[in-house]
Motif scaffolding. Structure first.
Motif, short mmCIF file in Angstrom:
data_model
loop_
_atom_site.label_atom_id
_atom_site.label_comp_id
_atom_site.label_asym_id
_atom_site.label_seq_id
_atom_site.Cartn_x
_atom_site.Cartn_y
_atom_site.Cartn_z
N PRO A 199 0.75 -1.33 -0.01
CA PRO A 199 0.06 -0.01 -0.09
C PRO A 199 0.72 1.08 0.13
O PRO A 199 1.82 1.28 0.62
CB PRO A 199 -0.89 -0.03 1.38
CG PRO A 199 0.16 -1.01 2.18
CD PRO A 199 0.65 -1.85 1.49
N ALA A 200 0.37 2.35 -0.75
CA ALA A 200 1.19 3.64 -0.81
C ALA A 200 0.17 4.57 -1.30
O ALA A 200 -0.85 4.19 -2.09
CB ALA A 200 2.35 3.33 -1.67
N VAL A 201 0.37 5.63 -1.22
CA VAL A 201 -0.17 7.08 -1.85
C VAL A 201 0.54 7.49 -2.98
O VAL A 201 1.98 7.81 -2.65
CB VAL A 201 -0.67 8.19 -0.96
CG1 VAL A 201 -1.40 9.12 -1.67
CG2 VAL A 201 -1.64 7.42 0.16
N TYR A 202 0.09 7.91 -4.28
CA TYR A 202 0.78 8.29 -5.21
C TYR A 202 0.23 9.65 -5.64
O TYR A 202 -0.81 9.98 -5.48
CB TYR A 202 1.03 7.67 -6.38
CG TYR A 202 1.67 6.16 -6.16
CD1 TYR A 202 2.93 6.04 -6.38
CD2 TYR A 202 0.95 5.06 -5.70
CE1 TYR A 202 3.58 4.85 -6.18
CE2 TYR A 202 1.51 3.95 -5.51
CZ TYR A 202 2.96 3.70 -5.50
OH TYR A 202 3.66 2.62 -5.47
N GLU A 203 1.09 10.86 -6.02
CA GLU A 203 0.69 11.81 -6.55
C GLU A 203 1.01 12.10 -8.14
O GLU A 203 2.14 12.11 -8.45
CB GLU A 203 1.47 13.14 -5.67
CG GLU A 203 0.59 14.48 -6.11
CD GLU A 203 1.04 15.55 -5.05
OE1 GLU A 203 0.77 16.63 -5.53
OE2 GLU A 203 1.54 15.25 -4.10
N PHE A 204 -0.05 12.29 -8.72
CA PHE A 204 0.16 12.43 -10.38
C PHE A 204 0.04 13.96 -10.79
O PHE A 204 -0.95 14.62 -10.15
CB PHE A 204 -0.77 11.79 -11.04
CG PHE A 204 -0.28 10.08 -10.83
CD1 PHE A 204 0.06 9.36 -11.85
CD2 PHE A 204 -0.99 9.65 -9.97
CE1 PHE A 204 0.39 8.09 -11.79
CE2 PHE A 204 -0.64 8.15 -9.56
CZ PHE A 204 0.04 7.40 -10.67
N SER A 205 0.83 14.36 -11.75
CA SER A 205 0.61 15.80 -12.28
C SER A 205 1.30 16.05 -13.53
O SER A 205 1.78 14.90 -13.98
CB SER A 205 1.30 16.59 -11.05
OG SER A 205 2.41 16.41 -11.15
N TYR A 206 1.33 17.04 -14.04
CA TYR A 206 2.17 17.29 -15.23
C TYR A 206 2.28 19.07 -15.36
O TYR A 206 1.25 19.69 -15.12
CB TYR A 206 1.85 16.85 -16.60
CG TYR A 206 2.82 17.22 -17.51
CD1 TYR A 206 3.94 16.46 -17.63
CD2 TYR A 206 2.60 18.02 -18.67
CE1 TYR A 206 4.83 16.58 -18.84
CE2 TYR A 206 3.49 18.32 -19.74
CZ TYR A 206 4.51 17.32 -19.57
OH TYR A 206 5.54 17.82 -20.52
N ASP A 207 3.56 19.33 -15.46
CA ASP A 207 3.63 20.85 -15.53
C ASP A 207 4.82 21.06 -16.63
O ASP A 207 5.96 20.45 -16.68
CB ASP A 207 4.24 21.49 -14.37
CG ASP A 207 2.98 21.55 -13.36
OD1 ASP A 207 2.25 22.11 -13.32
OD2 ASP A 207 3.14 20.67 -12.37
#
Length: 348
Positions: A199-207
């Motif tokens: 288990p883990a938390v991921y953060e997605f984005s793009y800039d």
């Protein structure tokens, strides 16, 4: 003499018995210690806790090589996943939040020697529990217990990279086209699955200078398949660059001293005789707005106004006059980003 020999024999027997008893006690103590080790340090609970602690330490290399974590081709096929599914996210620096305050709350032993181990932990701001099925494998040195996950705890994250093939997760930027070929490479929106430690938390984005996607947080539980959309939209810099191209295009149209500028959205038909070069000016430039379409960023038909000034002679009575007239027009376009970072514009 006979009595002395008998006494010596009895003493020898007692010594042997004593050593045998001591050996038995030592063996019993060793076995008890070994059993304690196999219940604690080498136990199923410690195996699960060690996996979770490796994630907490961002030691993803250790976590991903824990026995039973890796998925072989047969398992991937059984799960309906491609054999070339990306493992790019199985590295340090990608997880946004890892398990903390880890504790084992239950460990159930089954008749076949397998265990159901339930761990409690904090993931971000939430308290969660996961139950892991583990089974024994060949003992270390033949005596120390070893374990593996019966079912891999890896998660599968289906990433939809909308309007841009690239996305960022943690400190890593990935390209969803990495394993694709042919026409798939040109798709405006790309979808690709990724294996992720859980288990883990991921953060997605793009800039980037031209595109930006809002940050999206995705919790992934063990053995879970989740989906995330990274929705890239034009930045103000992108809109400004398209606006500049529109302004340049309309200025080039206005520079044509003709009634019907070629390949331009405005013009006029006049029946009288033209006695001077027509002069066009742009009164109102269409203001660019871009929204994602099926295969490009589109500007809907947007109104502008051009003005013409031209000297004419009336064919009926021969008098000369100046015609000044505003000519409304509309302009629509589709914009895409080329591989070299330049912008391609297609007028609609």
């Amino acid at each position: 003499m006979g009595n002395a020999g008998e006494v010596q024999r009895r003493v020898s027997l007692l010594a042997v018995a004593g050593w045998a008893g001591l050996a038995t006690l030592l063996i019993a103590a060793f076995l008890a210690a070994l059993g304690g080790l196999n219940q604690s340090i080498y136990g199923a609970s410690s195996f699960v806790k060690g996996y979770l602690e490796a994630i907490a330490d961002d030691d993803i290399a250790t976590a991903s090589t824990t026995p039973g974590v890796a998925l072989d081709d047969a398992t991937l096929e059984e799960l309906g996943l491609p054999a070339d599914i990306s493992t790019a996210m199985l590295r340090s620096g990608v997880v946004a939040s890892a398990p903390e305050d880890i504790s084992i709350v239950d460990d159930v032993t089954h008749s076949d020697g397998s265990h159901s181990v339930t761990a409690s932990y904090r993931l971000g701001t939430e308290i969660a529990e996961s139950t892991f099925e583990v089974r024994p494998i060949e003992a270390l040195y033949g005596v120390l217990a070893r374990w593996q996950f019966s079912d891999s705890p890896l998660a599968v994250i289906d990433v939809t990279a909308a309007h841009n093939p690239l996305f960022t997760v943690g400190s890593l930027t990935l390209d969803t086209r990495a394993t694709k070929t042919g026409d798939e490479l040109a798709a405006f929106t790309q979808v690709a699955p990724y294996l992720a430690i859980a288990p883990a938390v991921y953060e997605f984005s793009y800039d980037s200078p031209l595109l930006a996607a809002p940050h999206v947080t995705v919790p992934a539980s063990a053995a879970e398949q989740v989906a995330v959309t990274v929705d890239a939209q034009p930045t103000p810099a992108f809109v400004e660059r398209v606006q500049t191209k529109v302004d340049e295009y309309l200025a080039a149209c206005a520079a044509q001293p003709v009634l019907q500028p070629a390949d331009c959205p405005f013009g006029i038909e006049i029946d009288d005789r033209v006695t001077s070069e027509p002069v066009w000016t742009i009164v109102t430039t269409p203001q660019v707005t871009l929204t994602a379409g099926e295969d490009s960023f589109d500007m809907p038909p947007t109104e502008g106004v051009a003005h013409i000034s031209v000297e004419l002679q009336d064919l009926f009575d021969g008098h000369y006059y100046t015609r000044e007239e505003d000519r409304p027009f509309t302009l629509a376009l589709a914009a895409t980003i080329r591989p070299d970072g330049s912008i391609a514009i297609q007028l609609q």
